[in-house]
Design an enzyme around this catalytic site. Sequence first.
Site, mmCIF file in Angstrom:
data_model
loop_
_atom_site.group_PDB
_atom_site.id
_atom_site.type_symbol
_atom_site.label_atom_id
_atom_site.label_comp_id
_atom_site.label_asym_id
_atom_site.label_seq_id
_atom_site.Cartn_x
_atom_site.Cartn_y
_atom_site.Cartn_z
ATOM 1 N N ASN A 5 -0.855 -0.530 12.500
ATOM 2 C CA ASN A 5 -0.456 0.872 12.303
ATOM 3 C C ASN A 5 -1.728 1.703 12.117
ATOM 4 O OD1 ASN A 5 0.565 3.314 11.454
ATOM 5 N ND2 ASN A 5 1.331 2.550 9.486
ATOM 6 N N LYS A 7 -2.066 4.818 11.916
ATOM 7 C CA LYS A 7 -1.861 6.061 11.156
ATOM 8 C C LYS A 7 -2.546 7.224 11.883
ATOM 9 C CE LYS A 7 -1.259 3.228 7.100
ATOM 10 N NZ LYS A 7 -1.365 3.061 5.669
ATOM 11 N N HIS A 90 8.182 4.948 7.145
ATOM 12 C CA HIS A 90 6.963 4.513 6.449
ATOM 13 C C HIS A 90 6.840 5.268 5.124
ATOM 14 C CE1 HIS A 90 2.770 3.901 5.444
ATOM 15 N NE2 HIS A 90 2.818 2.827 6.222
ATOM 16 N N GLU A 92 4.433 6.600 3.666
ATOM 17 C CA GLU A 92 3.660 7.857 3.699
ATOM 18 C C GLU A 92 4.532 9.013 4.169
ATOM 19 O OE1 GLU A 92 0.448 6.218 5.958
ATOM 20 O OE2 GLU A 92 -0.178 5.098 4.188
ATOM 21 N N GLU A 160 7.013 -2.999 2.340
ATOM 22 C CA GLU A 160 5.685 -2.512 1.988
ATOM 23 C C GLU A 160 5.722 -1.873 0.603
ATOM 24 O OE1 GLU A 160 3.025 -1.635 5.606
ATOM 25 O OE2 GLU A 160 4.290 0.095 5.308
ATOM 26 N N GLY A 166 -3.045 0.530 1.315
ATOM 27 C CA GLY A 166 -4.343 1.206 1.322
ATOM 28 C C GLY A 166 -5.110 1.092 0.014
ATOM 29 N N SER A 206 -2.299 -3.750 2.380
ATOM 30 C CA SER A 206 -3.626 -4.360 2.199
ATOM 31 C C SER A 206 -3.720 -5.772 2.776
ATOM 32 C CB SER A 206 -4.031 -4.342 0.718
ATOM 33 O OG SER A 206 -4.144 -2.996 0.265
HETATM 34 P P1 PGA Z 1 -2.748 -0.910 4.682
HETATM 35 O O1 PGA Z 1 -1.502 -0.087 5.247
HETATM 36 O O2 PGA Z 1 -2.810 -2.202 5.464
HETATM 37 O O3 PGA Z 1 -3.954 -0.037 4.936
HETATM 38 O O4 PGA Z 1 -2.507 -1.168 3.247
HETATM 39 C C1 PGA Z 1 -0.311 -0.723 5.590
HETATM 40 C C2 PGA Z 1 0.708 0.288 6.067
HETATM 41 O O5 PGA Z 1 0.760 1.374 5.509
HETATM 42 O O6 PGA Z 1 1.464 0.019 7.011
#
Ligand code: PGA
Length: 248
Positions: A5, A7, A90, A92, A160, A166, A206
């Site tokens: 992903n 983003k 997601h 976010e 998640e 992140g 992560s």
């Molecule tokens: P990350 O993000 O691997 O940077 O923690 C995962 C995601 O948001 O899909």
Amino acid sequence: MIVGNWKCNMRLDTAFRLTDDICQRLGEVEGIDVVLCPPFVYLATVESVITMSNIRLGAQDVHWEDDVAATGEVGPRQLEELCDYVIIGHSERRHALGETDDAVNRKVKAALAANLQPIMCVGETLEEREAGQMETILVGQIHGGLDGVEIPDGFVIAYEPVWAIGTGRAATADDAEGAIAIVRREVSGMFGAAKAETARVLYGGSVTPDNIAQFLDRETIDGGLVGGASLKVDVFCGIVEEALRLRA
Ligand code: PGA
């Protein structure tokens, strides 16, 4: 299944180069679905690079209608011309943009109707986990997102935990497995055990080449949704290669 992903990262030239480098290294990958999810503006470029490879394309969001006055949105049938998958719900989008379970539900239905495979995301915040609400949150997101949906075999859900995204602080395999057991139990309750058995549940938050094995070692975890670590060819390919090694 390993999903990258991206983003809101990359420029046209870096998107092209990263895709090209991934294809050179993993283009003939078999036994694992490798999916790249670039920003909308790079979908066509990435698609043109992966076209002769086994890498698959996904979008990061989708609108719930086609051919409507919805400025800034991209409809499922537009995406279906390029993509096989689409990330929906997601965290976010849920937390920064106020996306609700109802919106997730509409998007899942519209994606399936357009032959796109949703990657539906669920997960609790740290506050919710510490308040002992993880189960309630997951149950609500699964029911809210899948109400009235007829899920196909192989339906993809990504667990998640928001506190792991992140932050460099991945969940433990035990935490992930515990939450995923709730996800599978609810899917089984809604659609029957046979259907739930085919569902693919990913862990995200992560994920790195160093910790992916601890998740994939668990029978109930079918892959990873990878954010930051999907932006560098060596790191992303390292995750996929680790997954391939475990399968062998
Ligand atoms: P990350 O993000 O691997 O940077 O923690 C995962 C995601 O948001 O899909």
